[in-house]
Design a protein around this motif. Structure first.
Motif, PDB file in Angstrom:
ATOM      1  N   GLN A  38       0.848  -1.182   0.000  1.00  0.00           N
ATOM      2  CA  GLN A  38       0.000   0.000   0.000  1.00  0.00           C
ATOM      3  C   GLN A  38       0.885   1.234   0.000  1.00  0.00           C
ATOM      4  O   GLN A  38       1.847   1.324   0.762  1.00  0.00           O
ATOM      5  CB  GLN A  38      -0.937   0.002   1.200  1.00  0.00           C
ATOM      6  N   TRP A 227      -8.640  -7.719   2.136  1.00  0.00           N
ATOM      7  CA  TRP A 227      -7.387  -7.341   1.485  1.00  0.00           C
ATOM      8  C   TRP A 227      -7.616  -6.765   0.091  1.00  0.00           C
ATOM      9  O   TRP A 227      -7.112  -5.691  -0.234  1.00  0.00           O
ATOM     10  CB  TRP A 227      -6.462  -8.552   1.389  1.00  0.00           C
ATOM     11  N   ASN A 280       0.401  -3.529   4.893  1.00  0.00           N
ATOM     12  CA  ASN A 280      -0.568  -4.584   4.650  1.00  0.00           C
ATOM     13  C   ASN A 280      -0.407  -5.782   5.566  1.00  0.00           C
ATOM     14  O   ASN A 280      -1.307  -6.626   5.641  1.00  0.00           O
ATOM     15  CB  ASN A 280      -0.490  -5.044   3.187  1.00  0.00           C
ATOM     16  N   GLY A 284      -4.076  -6.178   5.799  1.00  0.00           N
ATOM     17  CA  GLY A 284      -4.445  -7.219   4.857  1.00  0.00           C
ATOM     18  C   GLY A 284      -5.378  -8.275   5.406  1.00  0.00           C
ATOM     19  O   GLY A 284      -5.509  -9.346   4.801  1.00  0.00           O
TER      20      GLY A 284
END
Length: 370
Positions: A38, A227, A280, A284
Motif C-alpha cells: 500500500q 485485502w 498490509n 491485509g
C-alpha cells in the motif's frame, strides 16, 4: 481439524511477510511476493521494504519504478498500491467493477445521472496522445461536456476507476516530492491490460487467492475480501478448495492455506520490526487479532507507523525535527527496550543521516502522527 491460535497465526504471517528474517529477494520479486505494498503515502514503501529485505537500498526501488518493473496504481481496496507491472496488468480487469462501484458509491449524489461509460471513453480519448496529465488537467479537458460534478469527483472517477492509470516517477521516488502525473498503464508499460478470461471458476480470482495465501495465510475468506476489496471470490474459492488445507482459529472460523506454505512453531523468536504507515501486514486482514490488539486497531487505519515487538504492534514511531521517537503502547521490558533501540538506530541510519536523537518513551502514551 487443527486449531491455530493467534500466536501461531502471527508467526505464519511474519514468516510470509519476511518479518521473521529479512529476505535476499530483489525488489520486484519481493513486491510480487507481497502482492504489492500500500503506497498512498509515497515514501512509506521504502521503510516497508527495508524491514523485509537484506541490504535494501532506496535506489533499488527507484530503479524498479523508473525501469517500469514496478508501478504505482489504484488497485486493491481502491487505494494506491505499489505492484509489479505484470500483476498490474494481470489483476486490473478483475478489479474494474469494484473500483467503479466504490467511486460511484462514495459520490452517489455528485455523479447521479452521469453516463459513466461515456466519461470513460472521453477520458481515454484525451489520454490517447500519450502525454502524462495531472488529474486536474484531465478533468479540464472534459469539464465542458460534464460541468456538473465537482472536479475532484470527476477526476477520481477517471483516474481511480475508469482508466487503468500509472502514477509516474518522480512520484514515489526516494526523498523526492512531486504531484501525481498519470498515464494509462498500457502506454507506460507498453502492454495492454489482460482481458478477463471467459472460463468458469474465476481463474484470475484463483491466482489472487493463491498469491494472497502465500503472503498472508492461513486466512479466512473474509480476510481475503478485506485485502483485495473484491466480493469474496466465491467461484475462485470453490474451484480451488481441493488444492488447499483447512484450519480453524480460536473463534471457530475456517482458515484456508496452501499445503506447503510456512507455518513456524508458535514459539519461534520474532525480532523487532518497524512498519510504515498503512502496512498490509496489518491491513491485509479482516480479523487483525493475530498482529494487533483490539484497543489499537485504529492506529494503522489512521496512518500511524508501528513497531512490532514479539511480532505484535507494541509501539508507534515518528520522525520530527531530527528525532526518531518511539511511543510504546505498553511498558517494555529492559531487553525489549534494548532491542527496539538497536533496530531504531539502524532505521535512523537508513532514513536520514541527520537524525541526531532516538527517544524511547518509557511509559505508554498517546501516539502522534509524523
Amino acid at each position: 481439524m487443527t486449531v491455530l491460535d493467534a500466536r501461531a497465526l502471527n508467526r505464519a504471517t511474519l514468516a510470509r511477510q519476511h518479518l521473521l528474517e529479512r529476505s535476499a529477494l530483489a525488489v520486484p520479486q519481493a513486491v510480487a511476493h507481497l502482492c504489492g505494498l500500500q503506497a498512498q503515502e509515497p515514501q512509506e514503501p521504502f521503510t516497508g521494504l527495508w524491514s523485509r529485505l537484506a541490504a535494501f537500498a532506496p535506489a533499488h526501488l527507484d530503479d524498479a519504478l523508473t525501469g517500469r518493473t514496478v508501478v504505482r496504481t489504484h488497485l486493491m481496496r481502491r487505494t494506491v498500491h505499489l505492484v509489479t507491472a505484470d500483476d498490474a496488468l494481470a489483476w486490473r480487469a478483475r478489479h474494474d467493477t469494484m473500483l467503479r462501484q466504490r467511486v460511484l458509491g462514495t459520490y452517489r449524489s455528485e455523479l447521479a445521472g452521469i453516463d459513466v461509460d461515456a466519461v470513460g471513453a472521453a477520458g481515454r480519448a484525451v489520454m490517447a496522445d500519450g502525454q502524462p496529465r495531472t488529474m486536474t488537467e484531465l478533468v479540464q479537458a472534459l469539464e465542458d461536456r460534464w460541468p456538473g460534478p465537482p472536479r475532484r469527483v470527476l477526476g477520481e472517477l477517471l483516474v481511480a476507476a475508469l482508466i487503468p492509470m500509472a502514477q509516474l516517477p518522480p512520484r514515489g521516488l526516494w526523498q523526492r516530492t512531486g504531484g501525481v502525473r498519470n498515464l494509462p498503464l498500457s502506454t507506460w508499460l507498453g502492454r495492454d491490460v489482460d482481458p478477463l478470461p471467459a472460463e468458469d471458476g474465476d481463474p484470475v480470482g484463483q491466482r489472487l487467492l493463491h498469491r494472497y495465501l502465500a503472503a498472508y495465510g492461513p486466512a479466512a475468506s473474509a480476510d481475503l475480501r478485506a485485502w483485495c476489496g473484491l466480493a469474496g471470490l466465491p467461484a475462485a474459492l470453490k474451484a480451488a478448495r481441493d488444492e488447499l488445507v483447512v484450519f480453524r482459529d480460536e473463534r471457530g472460523r475456517e482458515l484456508l492455506d496452501l499445503p506447503d506454505a510456512p507455518r513456524p512453531d508458535r514459539d519461534t523468536p520474532a525480532p523487532v520490526r518497524f512498519l510504515p504507515a498503512f502496512d498490509n501486514a496489518i491491513l491485509g486482514y479482516h480479523d487483525r487479532s493475530r498482529i494487533i490488539d483490539a484497543a489499537h486497531l485504529g492506529l494503522s487505519v489512521a496512518g500511524h507507523r508501528t513497531v512490532l515487538v514479539d511480532g505484535r504492534v507494541t509501539a508507534t514511531w515518528t520522525v520530527r525535527e531530527q528525532q526518531l521517537r518511539i511511543s510504546p503502547l505498553r511498558p517494555l521490558t529492559a531487553p525489549e527496550q534494548k532491542a527496539v533501540h538497536t533496530e531504531a538506530q539502524d532505521l535512523a541510519t537508513f532514513l536520514d543521516a541527520s537524525i541526531e536523537d532516538i527517544r524511547l518513551d518509557t511509559a505508554a502514551s498517546a501516539p502522534a502522527r509524523g
